[in-house]
Design an enzyme around this catalytic site. Structure first.
Site, mmCIF file in Angstrom:
data_model
loop_
_atom_site.group_PDB
_atom_site.id
_atom_site.type_symbol
_atom_site.label_atom_id
_atom_site.label_comp_id
_atom_site.label_asym_id
_atom_site.label_seq_id
_atom_site.Cartn_x
_atom_site.Cartn_y
_atom_site.Cartn_z
ATOM 1 N N CYS B 146 0.998 -1.185 -0.055
ATOM 2 C CA CYS B 146 0.043 0.086 -0.046
ATOM 3 C C CYS B 146 0.818 1.275 -0.033
ATOM 4 C CB CYS B 146 -0.855 0.114 1.196
ATOM 5 S SG CYS B 146 -2.394 -1.212 1.136
ATOM 6 N N HIS B 147 1.694 1.300 1.000
ATOM 7 C CA HIS B 147 2.764 2.584 1.051
ATOM 8 C C HIS B 147 4.020 2.201 1.028
ATOM 9 C CE1 HIS B 147 -1.398 3.422 2.584
ATOM 10 N NE2 HIS B 147 -1.204 4.456 1.628
ATOM 11 N N GLY B 148 4.557 0.963 0.740
ATOM 12 C CA GLY B 148 5.829 0.664 0.939
ATOM 13 C C GLY B 148 6.705 0.530 2.189
#
Lengths: 253, 182, 426
Positions: B146-148
Site C-alpha cells: 500500500c505505502h511501501g
C-alpha cells in the site's frame, strides 16, 4: 351522565380482567418467586438446581439455543465448572482445511447443545409434535414461570370421563386446550440434587421454572438494580425542577 | 433538556434561586450523560464478540520455512516456522538500526515459531510475503504494497512509513504442536 | 437581529452571521408570548417531542445491531437483549417508548379536542397533527414487525391483507406490499427501511406543525384569544421550566415501566419466533391500535356492492381521517368545553367510546363483543357527523370571560367543572 360513563368504564375494566382469566385453561396457583417485585432477585441455589433438572430431564427433547455455557457464570459457577459443563458436550464444527466437518469438545462460547439437528428431526422423533425451544419460554407464555411450574407440578391429571384423549396426547389442566403431547416429565427423585435438596416433583418444577425465567430474562437483576437508582434520581430531579418552577413562576402572582 | 435557565429577572432570594438553578442544571447534565452512555457503550464489542476472541492453531502440519495465515478476531495472523538461518538473520540486526527497537527474543516464545498479527501498522493493509512468489521486501520479511513498508524476518519495521513492528498477539503453547491465540 | 441582546462575544459573532439565537428566542424563548393560563395538559406537546428524540436515539443504535433477515432478525434482537452492552435497556426503552409515545400523543390530541384547539385559525395546525398521527402509526406498525416474533408476523400479514379489500387492484397491491406471495424477507427488509426513514419524515412534519403553532400561538384552557400583554408571558423561562418539570415526572413514570414491568404492554406470543405455518390463537395488535381494530372487525355484513371487508377497511381509515375535517364539523364559535356544558359531557362519552372500542379490539370478534364493537363504531362516527354538527346549532354556551386575566365572574361557580382539572394557578 357521569355515572353512566363511570359504569361503562367500570364494566369494561371488569370484563377485561375476566377475559384475561378466561383465556387460561385454569386459574394459575398463586406461586411466589424470589425474582418478583422491584427488589426481586434470582436465587442462585434454585437456578443451579433448575439447570440440573433441565440438563438431566428437559434437555433430552428441548433445545436451549439462545443460552451459551459462558452465560452459566450468572448461576454462580466459576470458569472451571463452566468449562467442565462445556467439554461434556460434542460440537460439530468446520469445515476444516480439507473441507470436512469435524467433532470437537464444547467450549464456554458454545451454545447449549440441541437434542435434535433441526425441527423436522425433532418432530419426527416426537410423534409429530416439535418440543419447543425453552430459552424464552418463561416470557412466551402469560405468567410464564408460574404457568410452567403449574403445568409440570400440578397439571397432569386423569381426564374427566367424557374428555377425549388421542394416542400421543396427555391431559393437563393448565395447558390451553388441555391436550398436551408431552407426557408428565417429572417423577419424585428423577434427579439427585447435588445440594441434597429433596427432589420432589413440585421442588423440581419450581427450580426449573426459576431457571427458565433466568434463561428468558438473564438481565433481570441488573435491570431492577439500575431501575431503583434511575427512578429515585428522576424523582429527586423532578422535585428540584418543581421547586425551580415555583421560584420562576413566583413573580407572576 | 439541560437548559440552565438564566436568572435574568431579579428579585429577592437571589442566592437560593441561583443554587436551585445550579442544582437542577447539574443534575440534568449528569442525567443526560448517564442516559447517553449506554447508547455509546452499546457500540463497544458485545459479550459474544469478546467470548469468541481466542483461536486454536495446530502447528503440526506446518513445514520448516512455511508461512500460514489464520484468522483471529477478524484479522489475519501470520504463523511462520522459521529455519535457523532466518532466526540468526533476525538476531544479528543491531537494535540501533530499528525504528521501533525490539529484540527478536522478545517477539517469540519459541524462536522457531514467529506469530504476528498480519496488519501493517501504518494504515491497516495486509503485507505481502505469505504466498510463494510474493515480494518479501528489502529485508527478507514482509512488504506492504500500500505505502511501501518493509518488515524483516522478525516482522520488525525497517523502512517505509509504518511506525511500529508487526504486533505479536497474546498466545500460549497448549502443547508442543498447539497454540491458542487470544 | 437587533432585538437580541447579549454580551457574550462568541454568541454575538455567530448571531451576526447566522441569527440562530434570535430565532430560538422567538421560537421557544423570551420573545414568544404564550398565554399565561396554560394547564399541565399543555405539557404533552413537549413530551411528544421528547419521545420522538428518545425513539430516534435508541433506534439508531439498535439498527447498528439488528439484522433485517427472516433467518436472523429474531436472534439478533435476542442478541441485543443478552450480549450487547446495555442492549436490554436500549431495546426495552425503544419497545415501551412506542407505547409511551402514543400515550402522550393521545392525551395531546384529546386535550386539543376538549379545549377546541382545532378551531379557526388553527385548523391547519390540527390537520398537520393528524398527519403526524398517521405517520406515527405507520412507523409503529412497521417497527413492531422487526423483531419477527409470532405477533410481528401475523400482525403484518393481517394488516397488509386489508388492502386486498380494494376492488380490482386489491390483490396486486398486497403482493406489491409484500414483494412476494407472503410476508417474507422482502417485506421485512422494506419495513426496516421505512421504519428508519419515517421518523425523520416525522421530524419534518413536526417542524411544520410547530411553525403553524407559532403563527397564532397556543390555545388555552379558556379558549379565548390573548387580548394584550397582560394575558401572556414569555415562553422562556416560564414554560421551558414547566416543560422540564413535566419531563422529569414523565421520565420517572416511563423509567418505572421500562425497569420493572417492561413486558406488561407487550404480547407473550412475540417471544416466539415467527412461524408462517402456525397462527396464534388470538391475533391482537398493540394496545394503541385496538380501537381501530375493533372498528375494522365490527362490519360483518355486505352493503349493496361493498363487501364487509372493504367497508371495515374504509371505516378504520376513516376513523382517523375524519379528524381532518373536524374543524368544519364542529361549528360552535366557542372553543373550550369549559363553556360548552353539553360538549363537555359528550366529550367524555366519546372518550368512553374509544375505551370501549379498545376493549372490544382486545377480545375475539364474536358476540357479545361484536355488538359492543358495532355500537361503539356507530357512536364513534355519529359523534363526528351528527352530535358535533347538532351541538354547534343547539348548544347554548356559557358566557365567555372578557379576557384571560379577568376570568369570568358570572355563570356559576361550577363553570370550571369537576372533571380532572389539574392546577391552573396562572
Amino acid at each position: 351522565m357521569k355515572r353512566i360513563i363511570a359504569g361503562i368504564l367500570g364494566a369494561a375494566l371488569l370484563s377485561l380482567g375476566a377475559q384475561a382469566q378466561a383465556s387460561e385453561s385454569k386459574a394459575l396457583p398463586d406461586y411466589s418467586w424470589s425474582f418478583d417485585g422491584i427488589f426481586g432477585q434470582f436465587d442462585r441455589a434454585a437456578l443451579q438446581r433448575g439447570y440440573q433438572v433441565y440438563r438431566e430431564v428437559c434437555a433430552g427433547c428441548h433445545s436451549m439455543r439462545l443460552v451459551t455455557f459462558r452465560n452459566l457464570a450468572d448461576l454462580g459457577y466459576d470458569a472451571e465448572q463452566i468449562k467442565a459443563f462445556a467439554v461434556e458436550t460434542t460440537v460439530i464444527d468446520g469445515p476444516d482445511d480439507e473441507g470436512e466437518m469435524f467433532e470437537r469438545d464444547g467450549k464456554p462460547s458454545d451454545r447449549l447443545p440441541s437434542p435434535f439437528p433441526n425441527d423436522k428431526a425433532a418432530a419426527a422423533a416426537n410423534g409429530g409434535a416439535t418440543p419447543p425451544d425453552l430459552s424464552l419460554m418463561a416470557k412466551a407464555r402469560p405468567h410464564g414461570p408460574s404457568y410452567i411450574r403449574a403445568l409440570l407440578a400440578a397439571g397432569y391429571e386423569e381426564p374427566p370421563g367424557d374428555f377425549e384423549i388421542l394416542e400421543g396426547q396427555n391431559y393437563n389442566t393448565y395447558f390451553p386446550g388441555n391436550r398436551i403431547a408431552m407426557a408428565a416429565p417429572l417423577d419424585d427423585d428423577v434427579v439427585e440434587y447435588q445440594d441434597g435438596t429433596e427432589a420432589s416433583v413440585d421442588q423440581m418444577a419450581a427450580d426449573v421454572s426459576h431457571f427458565l425465567m433466568w434463561t428468558a430474562e438473564p438481565k433481570l437483576e441488573q435491570r431492577k438494580e439500575m431501575g431503583i437508582k434511575v427512578v429515585l434520581f428522576l424523582l429527586v430531579l423532578s422535585g428540584i425542577l418543581y421547586a425551580v418552577k415555583r421560584k420562576v413562576w413566583a413573580d407572576l402572582h | 433538556m439541560t437548559d440552565t435557565a438564566s436568572p435574568s429577572h431579579g428579585g429577592e432570594g437571589e442566592t437560593r434561586r441561583d443554587f436551585l438553578y445550579l442544582l437542577a442544571g447539574g443534575m440534568g447534565a449528569v442525567g443526560t450523560v448517564a442516559a447517553v452512555w449506554p447508547l455509546v457503550d452499546s457500540m463497544n464489542p458485545a459479550a459474544d464478540v469478546l467470548a469468541l476472541s481466542s483461536t486454536e492453531v495446530d502447528l503440526d502440519p506446518i513445514e520448516m520455512g512455511q508461512r500460514i495465515t489464520i484468522t483471529w478476531r477478524g484479522n489475519p495472523v501470520f504463523v511462520e516456522r522459521r529455519p535457523p538461518a532466518r532466526i540468526e538473520e533476525a538476531r544479528a540486526v543491531p537494535l540501533e538500526d530499528l525504528p521501533d527497537p525490539e529484540a527478536d527474543d522478545a517477539r517469540v516464545q519459541r524462536p522457531e515459531w514467529l506469530i504476528m498479527v498480519g496488519v501493517c501498522t501504518h494504515l491497516g493493509c495486509i503485507p505481502k510475503g505469505q504466498k510463494q512468489g510474493d515480494p518479501l521486501g528489502e529485508f527478507g520479511g514482509w512488504f506492504c504494497p500500500c505505502h511501501g513498508s518493509h518488515y524483516d524476518t522478525s516482522g520488525r519495521i525497517r523502512k517505509g512509513p509504518a511506525p511500529k513492528n508487526l504486533v505479536v498477539p497474546p498466545y500460549n503453547f497448549l502443547d508442543d504442536t498447539k497454540i491458542r491465540i487470544g | 437581529m437587533s432585538d437580541f441582546q447579549t454580551t457574550n462575544p462568541v454568541i454575538k459573532w455567530i448571531e451576526y452571521r447566522l441569527p440562530v439565537f434570535s430565532f430560538l428566542d422567538h421560537a421557544i424563548g423570551t420573545k414568544y408570548p404564550t398565554p399565561k393560563n396554560l394547564s399541565y395538559w399543555w405539557n404533552f406537546g413537549s413530551l411528544a417531542g421528547l419521545m420522538l428524540v428518545i425513539m430516534i436515539a435508541t433506534g439508531i443504535v439498535l439498527a447498528m445491531q439488528y439484522t433485517a433477515h427472516v433467518d436472523y432478525a429474531f436472534d439478533s434482537v435476542e442478541r441485543i437483549m443478552r450480549d450487547v452492552n446495555y442492549g436490554w435497556l436500549i431495546r426495552y426503552i425503544h419497545m415501551n417508548g412506542g407505547s409511551f409515545f402514543f400515550i402522550v400523543v393521545y392525551i395531546h390530541i384529546f386535550r386539543g379536542r376538549y379545549y377546541g384547539s382545532y378551531k379557526a385559525p388553527r385548523e391547519l395546525l390540527w390537520m398537520l397533527g393528524v398527519v403526524i398521527l398517521l405517520a406515527m402509526m405507520a412507523t409503529a406498525f412497521m417497527g413492531y414487525v422487526l423483531p419477527w416474533g409470532q405477533m410481528s408476523f401475523w400482525g403484518a400479514k393481517v394488516i397488509t391483507s386489508l388492502f386486498s379489500a380494494f376492488p380490482l387492484i386489491g390483490e396486486d397491491i398486497v403482493i406489491w406490499l409484500w414483494g412476494g406471495f407472503s410476508v417474507d424477507n422482502p417485506t421485512l427488509n422494506r419495513f426496516f427501511s421505512l421504519h428508519y426513514l419515517l421518523p425523520f419524515v416525522l421530524v419534518g412534519i413536526v417542524v411544520v406543525h410547530i411553525w403553524a403553532l407559532h403563527q397564532f400561538g397556543s390555545n388555552n384552557p379558556l379558549g379565548i384569544e390573548t387580548k394584550g400583554p397582560q394575558d401572556s408571558i414569555p415562553f422562556h423561562p416560564y414554560y421551558t421550566v414547566k416543560d422540564l418539570y413535566g419531563m422529569g415526572v414523565f421520565l420517572a413514570v416511563f423509567a418505572a415501566v421500562v425497569f420493572f414491568i417492561p413486558n406488561a404492554m407487550g404480547e407473550a406470543d412475540n417471544y416466539i419466533e415467527a412461524n408462517s405455518l402456525v397462527t396464534p390463537a388470538h391475533i391482537v395488535p398493540e394496545w394503541y391500535f385496538l380501537p381501530y381494530y375493533a372498528i375494522l372487525r365490527s362490519i360483518t355484513f355486505d352493503i349493496w356492492f361493498l363487501s364487509a371487508k372493504l367497508i371495515g377497511v374504509i371505516l378504520m381509515f376513516g376513523s382517523i381521517l375524519v379528524l381532518l375535517i373536524l374543524p368544519w364539523l364542529d361549528r360552535s364559535p366557542v372553543r373550550s368545553s369549559k363553556f360548552r356544558p353539553l360538549h363537555k359531557q359528550l366529550f367524555w362519552v366519546f372518550v368512553a367510546d374509544c375505551i370501549l372500542l379498545g376493549w372490544v379490539g382486545a377480545n375475539p370478534a364474536e358476540p357479545p363483543y361484536l355488538y359492543f364493537g358495532q355500537a361503539g363504531t356507530v357512536y364513534y362516527f355519529a359523534h363526528f357527523f351528527i352530535v358535533l354538527p347538532l351541538l354547534s346549532v343547539l348548544e347554548r354556551p356559557r358566557p365567555l370571560p372578557s379576557s384571560i386575566s379577568e376570568p369570568v365572574l358570572k355563570g356559576g361557580g361550577t363553570a370550571m367543572g369537576a372533571t380532572t382539572k389539574p392546577m391552573e394557578k396562572a
